[in-house]
Design an enzyme around this catalytic site. Structure first.
Site, mmCIF file in Angstrom:
data_model
loop_
_atom_site.group_PDB
_atom_site.id
_atom_site.type_symbol
_atom_site.label_atom_id
_atom_site.label_comp_id
_atom_site.label_asym_id
_atom_site.label_seq_id
_atom_site.Cartn_x
_atom_site.Cartn_y
_atom_site.Cartn_z
ATOM 1 N N ARG A 97 0.801 -1.221 0.000
ATOM 2 C CA ARG A 97 0.000 0.000 0.000
ATOM 3 C C ARG A 97 0.834 1.272 0.000
ATOM 4 N NH1 ARG A 97 -5.624 -0.718 3.347
ATOM 5 N NH2 ARG A 97 -6.194 -2.774 2.541
ATOM 6 N N GLU A 154 -26.238 -3.249 -22.268
ATOM 7 C CA GLU A 154 -25.898 -3.394 -23.684
ATOM 8 C C GLU A 154 -24.752 -4.372 -23.886
ATOM 9 O OE1 GLU A 154 -27.134 1.272 -24.398
ATOM 10 O OE2 GLU A 154 -25.035 0.644 -24.577
#
Length: 479
Positions: A124, A145
């Site tokens: 991190r 779609e």
């Protein structure tokens, strides 16, 4: 035996929806909210961490592009990132579950549909995160779609069993990662595929025209209508408020074991959903870059300056091979292989990391023959995106050939969306209330990024003028 196995496979999606409930501890309705509040607040407290001021806009050793589906991230990957990073620098199997050692010094780039919980597997302190958000209503439309588009490709097969068997056979032979391997499409495409075959079986395989078409999003005898799609439990589990849950690391694909319970509580209790939303806003505030699909040109320009410039600077040579990197069937990346306020102001106040890259921000000055500038990067991007869009458009037309009355091609799509009833649009907004507010927050951040770049370029111009004036003065003194 084969039919029994098929039936079991068809039940997988139902089990997906039920599993989150099954994993929840049993509590009475009276203390359900109290229990959930403890769960959500406990998670939020452990998730609230801030980077040091001045650090968040500095590109760190590893770049994680958190790709929210249907935001245009594939374009950034192929037309920006593949030109900034070498294949060796890209972490293997991006878009798939983590299968690499992030401590390896050559691993510099992760591009994935994985949610924020992936950072628990990354270093991190050495990781920068970027993402793109899209208007939630448009993102739901686009998700629908694309689900139809990819699922419709299987309609070349005579039946669902044949489609599944052929897909399994092809994927076993190929080293490529399929869309069917990738979240969320590994759930959404099989769900839509099963529905398409069911409707085709009902109307007859030879019937290619609809007798019940209302608009492109309501062709009931050929494709699951949009209004049914958004109300299905699968959509509630994966699609609605998807950006918020992805940025908070709470999707059904999370590496965090408690994600199911926190997500369930946030969906059940609106006040707890707002706690999750605040964590998502905080995460956006700490990102290196936040783009907007709707403001594509400015987003690309900001990305080139805020991220591209720093990658070039860190490369050491400022020279990259800008070869074309368009779609190919052998590409190892699944997205290209188929069988598509106060917190925000902190971005304005912290320009450390890229404000002094005057040479890189120049669109005309070169630092030597063959060296890369942001201007050149943008030129390469524009060339790449034009070809990529053309390729995507052609592919979509071919994919939808078997359900051509569900026409989602670009030239018809915007007009078709206008025919969707207002009630459905309002329902989509309501179902995605967290994402709607998160998107508004992203727009504030985007505005600050724009102002920051404008101020930085103004300062760079002033420095150049001063340098030119000083150079002219010295020349005059010599004369």
């Amino acid at each position: 035996m084969a039919r029994a196995a098929l039936r079991l496979g068809d039940r997988a999606l139902a089990l997906l929806v039920l599993v989150s409930v099954a994993l929840l501890p049993l509590v009475s309705s009276d203390d359900g909210h109290k229990h959930c509040e403890g769960v959500v607040r406990g998670w939020a407290d452990s998730s609230t961490g801030r980077v040091k001021d001045g650090d968040k806009l500095s590109l760190k050793d590893l770049l994680f592009f958190l790709h929210i589906p249907r935001t245009g991230g594939r374009t950034y990957f192929h037309c920006f990132l593949k030109k900034l990073y070498t294949n060796a620098q890209e972490c293997p199997r991006s878009y798939d579950k983590l299968r690499f050692d992030p401590s390896h010094p050559d691993c510099k780039l992760v591009v994935s549909h994985d949610d924020y919980s992936l950072t628990s597997k990354l270093p991190r302190e050495r990781t920068s995160v970027v993402t793109i958000l899209r208007n939630p209503v448009d993102r739901v439309f686009s998700t629908y779609e694309f689900s139809v588009e990819v699922a419709a490709r299987f309609l070349v097969h005579p039946n669902l069993t044949s489609a599944k068997l052929m897909t399994t056979r092809v994927l076993k032979k190929s080293r490529a990662v399929s869309t069917l391997d990738i979240w969320p499409w590994k759930y959404l495409v099989p769900w839509m595929r099963e529905d398409l075959f069911s409707r085709r079986d009902a109307r007859g395989i030879d019937k290619v025209h609809s007798s019940k078409k209302v608009n492109a999003y309501d062709v009931e005898d050929m494709v699951m209508p949009l209004h049914q799609y958004i109300n299905d439990p699968v959509a509630h589990e994966i699609i609605h408020n998807g950006a918020t849950f992805q940025i908070t690391g709470l999707t059904n694909n999370s590496y965090f074991d408690g994600a199911h319970e926190v997500r369930h509580c946030a969906r059940k209790h609106p006040d707890l959903g707002r706690i999750v939303l605040e964590v998502a806003k905080n995460r956006l505030d700490q990102m290196l870059y936040v783009g907007l699909t709707e403001d594509h040109e400015e987003s690309a320009r900001l990305f080139a300056h805020m991220v591209g410039a720093q990658v070039l600077l860190q490369s050491g040579t400022l020279s990259l091979d800008l070869k074309e990197d368009l779609h190919s069937e052998t590409d190892s990346h699944p997205s290209m292989v188929e069988p598509g306020d106060e917190e925000a102001s902190e971005h304005l106040n912290n320009t450390h990391g890229w404000q002094n890259n005057e040479a890189l921000n120049s669109t005309s000055d070169e630092q030597g023959k063959g060296n890369m500038t942001v201007g050149k990067l943008m030129e390469a991007y524009e060339t790449c995106i034009a070809k990529l869009r053309k390729s995507q458009s052609s592919r979509r037309k071919i994919s939808l050939k078997k359900v051509e009355e569900a026409n989602f091609s670009k030239e018809f799509c915007l007009q078709a969306r206008k025919l969707v009833p207002e009630a459905i649009l309002k329902q989509i907004i309501s179902l995605n209330s967290l994402d709607m507010e998160l998107y508004d927050h992203a727009k504030k951040i985007f505005t600050q990024e724009h102002l920051m770049l404008k101020a930085q370029q103004s300062m760079a111009g002033q420095h150049r003028q001063l340098a030119e004036q000083e150079g002219g003065g010295r020349k005059h003194d010599r004369i």
